[in-house]
Design a protein around this motif. Structure first.
Motif, PDB file in Angstrom:
ATOM      1  N   ALA A  46       0.709  -1.386  -0.022  1.00 14.59           N
ATOM      2  CA  ALA A  46       0.097   0.029   0.097  1.00 14.59           C
ATOM      3  C   ALA A  46       0.814   1.243   0.094  1.00 14.59           C
ATOM      4  CB  ALA A  46      -0.779   0.144   1.147  1.00 14.59           C
ATOM      5  N   THR A  47       1.940   1.269   0.624  1.00 18.53           N
ATOM      6  CA  THR A  47       2.808   2.390   0.766  1.00 18.53           C
ATOM      7  C   THR A  47       3.335   2.826  -0.622  1.00 18.53           C
ATOM      8  OG1 THR A  47       3.552   1.872   2.972  1.00 18.53           O
ATOM      9  CG2 THR A  47       5.085   3.346   1.780  1.00 18.53           C
ATOM     10  N   ALA A  48       3.697   1.898  -1.465  1.00 14.10           N
ATOM     11  CA  ALA A  48       4.108   2.133  -2.786  1.00 14.10           C
ATOM     12  C   ALA A  48       3.168   2.700  -3.466  1.00 14.10           C
ATOM     13  CB  ALA A  48       4.630   0.793  -3.188  1.00 14.10           C
ATOM     14  N   TRP A  49       2.005   1.805  -3.480  1.00 13.70           N
ATOM     15  CA  TRP A  49       0.883   2.491  -4.350  1.00 13.70           C
ATOM     16  C   TRP A  49       0.553   4.072  -4.033  1.00 13.70           C
ATOM     17  CZ3 TRP A  49      -0.386   0.556  -8.804  1.00 13.70           C
ATOM     18  CH2 TRP A  49      -0.362  -0.804  -8.976  1.00 13.70           C
ATOM     19  N   PHE A  50       0.432   4.361  -2.643  1.00  9.15           N
ATOM     20  CA  PHE A  50       0.288   5.612  -2.202  1.00  9.15           C
ATOM     21  C   PHE A  50       1.481   6.483  -2.577  1.00  9.15           C
ATOM     22  CE2 PHE A  50       1.003   8.924   0.774  1.00  9.15           C
ATOM     23  CZ  PHE A  50      -0.342   9.797   0.818  1.00  9.15           C
ATOM     24  N   GLY A  51       2.614   6.312  -2.458  1.00 11.98           N
ATOM     25  CA  GLY A  51       3.764   7.057  -2.768  1.00 11.98           C
ATOM     26  C   GLY A  51       3.760   7.357  -4.298  1.00 11.98           C
ATOM     27  N   LYS A  52       3.524   6.536  -5.294  1.00 12.55           N
ATOM     28  CA  LYS A  52       3.577   6.310  -6.478  1.00 12.55           C
ATOM     29  C   LYS A  52       2.655   7.634  -6.976  1.00 12.55           C
ATOM     30  CE  LYS A  52       3.398   3.866 -10.966  1.00 12.55           C
ATOM     31  NZ  LYS A  52       3.301   2.356 -11.303  1.00 12.55           N
ATOM     32  N   GLY A  53       1.409   7.446  -6.409  1.00 13.06           N
ATOM     33  CA  GLY A  53       0.481   8.091  -6.737  1.00 13.06           C
ATOM     34  C   GLY A  53       0.674   9.894  -6.489  1.00 13.06           C
ATOM     35  N   LYS A  54       1.329   9.943  -5.260  1.00  9.93           N
ATOM     36  CA  LYS A  54       1.650  11.450  -4.771  1.00  9.93           C
ATOM     37  C   LYS A  54       2.734  11.796  -5.843  1.00  9.93           C
ATOM     38  CE  LYS A  54       3.013  13.999  -1.043  1.00  9.93           C
ATOM     39  NZ  LYS A  54       3.056  14.028   0.561  1.00  9.93           N
ATOM     40  N   CYS A  55       3.698  11.025  -6.302  1.00 11.91           N
ATOM     41  CA  CYS A  55       4.815  11.326  -7.105  1.00 11.91           C
ATOM     42  C   CYS A  55       4.166  12.002  -8.483  1.00 11.91           C
ATOM     43  CB  CYS A  55       5.879  10.378  -7.190  1.00 11.91           C
ATOM     44  SG  CYS A  55       6.807  10.194  -5.997  1.00 11.91           S
TER      45      CYS A  55
END
Length: 283
Positions: free
Chosen positions: A82-91
């Motif tokens: 989940a952290t990777a999906w969230f970070g990717k969206g924010k970037c």
């Protein structure tokens, strides 16, 4: 198109790219059998934390392309992170902010945010985090959109494009409100609708309103009612981008002050000229 996950041969240590639909393969280097389900978690456990740290460092440094690369590396071996999906969206969103041309990265970013909610251990906490990220990002985008519109408001094409942009922002604020009905989130949704209705449709008669115009007017009424029922605001978890654009009110203040000074000087000059003219006439 086939997608692949990274693993390692337990026999010879060679790195392998394995199709997602395969449970076991033969290592092309040593000929040994590799049971993918046993090896992928081992690789993920040893590398994911480091990759996430690298992604975070790059994101904070503004190296958003590199950060996305590391998040993708995590997702290659741990697709439910989940952290990777969230970070990717924010970037993805941060990379578009500040560009002069309009881009709407939120549609794709929201897809990643929804994945983050789907895989999060604490979905309520993740929804709250995403709601504040959307609030933060939309605030920045709205200010930039309206600044550009006010510079060229006489252009009908600019007005039309601004309507489209503000309509899209309202859609994403509705999602933020659904995830976490905070007072500040509703206030930002109100800002969008108020500026849309007042500045973009203010002079139009009811018969000339588009379905989108009518929707935004209805949303304005809805958010006004929702604001009264919203819980009191608490400190958001993330306000990383809110300073990217100053508020339009802040931008207007220096101009107003200068206008007042110019008026005062002009008035004083006119008064002095009138006194001199009166003296000369009476002489």
């Amino acid at each position: 198109m086939a997608t692949f996950k990274t693993t390692q041969c337990p026999n010879c240590g060679a790195g392998l790219q394995v199709p997602h639909d395969k449970d076991d393969i033969i290592c092309m280097y040593c000929g040994g059998q590799v049971v993918v389900k046993q090896t992928v978690p081992k690789i993920a456990g040893s590398n994911v934390d480091n990759l996430l740290k690298l992604a975070e460092v790059d994101r904070e440094a503004g190296q958003l392309g590199d950060a996305i690369h590391y998040y993708n590396k995590v997702l290659e071996v741990e697709v439910e992170n989940a952290t990777a999906w969230f970070g990717k969206g924010k970037c993805l969103v941060l990379r578009s902010i500040g560009k002069s041309e309009w881009q709407n990265p939120l549609d794709q970013a929201v897809t990643f945010f929804k994945k983050a909610v789907e895989y999060a251990e604490d979905q309520a906490k993740m929804k709250k985090r995403i709601a504040f990220e959307l609030w933060d990002i939309v605030t920045v985008l709205r200010r930039g959109i309206m600044i550009r519109y006010r510079r060229d408001r006489s252009n009908s094409l600019t007005t039309l494009m601004t309507k489209v942009q503000m309509y899209e922002l309202d859609k994403h604020m509705a999602m933020a409100f659904e995830y976490h009905p905070d007072e500040r989130i509703i206030k930002e949704a109100l800002n969008i609708c108020q500026e849309y209705v007042k500045e973009l449709t203010g002079s139009l008669s009811t018969k000339h309103l588009t379905p989108e115009d009518k929707h935004m007017k209805a949303q304005l009424q809805k958010y006004t009612a929702d604001l009264a029922a919203a819980p009191a605001a608490a400190q958001p978890e993330s306000t990383a981008t809110a300073a990217a654009f100053p508020s339009t009110t802040e931008q207007q203040q220096p101009a107003i002050g200068m206008g007042q000074r110019i008026f005062s000087v002009g008035f004083l000059g006119a008064l002095i000229a009138a006194v001199i003219w009166t003296v000369l006439v009476w002489k």
